[in-house]
Write a protein that holds these residues in place. Structure first.
Motif, short mmCIF file in Angstrom:
data_model
loop_
_atom_site.label_atom_id
_atom_site.label_comp_id
_atom_site.label_asym_id
_atom_site.label_seq_id
_atom_site.Cartn_x
_atom_site.Cartn_y
_atom_site.Cartn_z
N SER A 222 0.84 3.95 -3.04
CA SER A 222 0.49 5.35 -2.82
C SER A 222 1.55 6.27 -3.41
N SER B 224 0.82 -1.22 0.00
CA SER B 224 0.00 0.00 0.00
C SER B 224 0.85 1.27 0.00
N ASP B 225 1.96 1.26 0.76
CA ASP B 225 2.80 2.46 0.82
C ASP B 225 3.45 2.76 -0.52
N ARG B 226 4.00 1.72 -1.15
CA ARG B 226 4.66 1.93 -2.45
C ARG B 226 3.63 2.28 -3.53
#
Length: 377
Positions: free
Chosen positions: A344, A340-342
């Motif tokens: 985003s 999810s972080d990458r």
């Protein structure tokens, strides 16, 4: 599907309002505001805290807009007589300062004080408890029909003006044709979206869903703010703002109080962002300091730049395109295996690349006027 489209419509309306406030400050007046989210934060928290004290919701939202405008007054008095970069620096600091104060300060929620980091929940939301009879339902659908009709009529006029201009300037056939075709494509797409929103809204209002009521309210407010801003920026007041944007020494030489006009623009843009803050609080049903991070300001900048600074319709179009992109790439992880972080970060990189290409291909934005922003040079 109907509920999802209503949610997107509310989100787009809120950020169109938010972007219109920034567009007034930057697009029409040339004020660099990198802390626009501060006005939204004050509008949201003022509206919510006052409504918890029993103040009517409409009055709470108006007071929230006034408080946001007063923040613009305070910032303006301290920075507008200095160089433009001071305003940019101060607004960044003020935006973060207000968020950190809200995060660390105890807030009066109901009859007790609670830490700001815990957020505020269980506050009144417009039309949430409404149980409409068939007459009220038809009245709400009638208002939505009127809004949709006015929107389609204005889009038709917008396309027609381009066609008439194209005929009148037939000696510039290539450029005129390109403008007419682009307006036609954009107008048709906006008309299709208007019809889709209308059908979904009418269904949800007839089967009454409170989010549909909030959607109708947000569209009414957006339409009113857009209408009044269009009148303002075409008035002598708006022409002075544009002159300040291009070269403030010219209106100064004509005896205009440039400082006062800048202050009015900053305050009015802040008030509009404060209203957007009230709506985002009502949409979320619970607000936390992290809802108002600096990224929200730069989302507004993306919307204004994408649609075309100095163009109110362009700002609304930018908000629509932004949310179509934002929601369209939400499930990108099904194509590209990323956490999810990458994911985003990738979505932000992609929209950054889109903006870079746009700045090369059309630096004035989709609907911006290059000749106006450069005084025809």
């Amino acid at each position: 599907m109907v509920e999802y489209l209503i949610f997107l419509t509310i989100s787009t309306s809120i950020f169109a309002l938010f972007g219109l406030g920034l567009n007034l400050q930057w697009g029409f007046t040339g004020l660099i505001n990198f802390g626009h989210v501060a006005f939204m934060t004050l509008g949201a928290y003022t509206t919510v805290l006052l409504s918890l004290k029993g103040v009517p919701l409409l009055l709470s939202a108006i007071i929230g807009a006034v408080v946001a405008a007063l923040l613009g007054l305070a910032i303006g008095f301290s920075t507008l007589r200095l160089r433009e970069d001071y305003l940019a620096i101060v607004t960044i600091g003020v935006g973060e300062l207000i968020r950190l104060v809200v995060n660390n300060q105890d807030l009066p929620v109901g009859n007790e004080w609670k830490p700001g980091a815990f957020g505020v929940q269980s506050y009144p939301i417009p039309l949430a408890t409404l149980v409409p009879n068939i007459f009220i339902k038809l009245l709400l659908i009638g208002v939505l029909t009127l809004l949709a009709g006015i929107t389609l009529w204005q889009l038709w006029r917008w396309i027609r003006v381009s066609k008439v201009s194209n005929i009148a300037n037939s000696h510039k056939k290539v450029g005129g044709n390109q403008e007419f075709i682009s307006r036609l494509v954009i107008g048709v797409l906006l008309a299709v979206l208007t019809v889709a929103v209308y059908i979904s809204g009418a269904i949800a209002l007839y089967n009454y869903n409170p989010t549909a009521g909030l959607m109708l309210m947000s569209l009414i407010v957006l339409a009113f703010v857009f209408w009044r801003l269009e009148i303002l920026v075409r008035s002598p007041w708006g022409r002075i703002l544009k002159a300040i944007r291009e070269d403030e020494e010219i209106p100064k030489a004509l005896g205009k109080n440039v400082f006062w006009y800048k202050l009015q623009s900053l305050m009015l843009g802040g008030a509009i962002a404060g209203i957007a803050g009230a709506f985002i609080a009502w949409q979320l049903s619970a607000i936390y300091p992290n809802n108002f991070e600096p990224q929200e300001t730069f989302n507004a900048w993306i919307i204004v730049i994408l649609g075309g600074s100095g163009n109110n319709l362009g700002t609304v179009l930018g908000a629509i395109i932004y949310f179509i992109y934002y929601e369209g790439t939400r499930n990108l992880d099904k194509i590209i295996p990323l956490d999810s972080d990458r994911l985003s970060a990738l979505r932000i990189m992609i929209i950054g690349l889109i903006l870079m290409v746009l700045m090369i291909w059309r630096p004035q934005g989709i609907l911006g006027k290059k000749e106006e922003l450069t005084l025809g040079k």
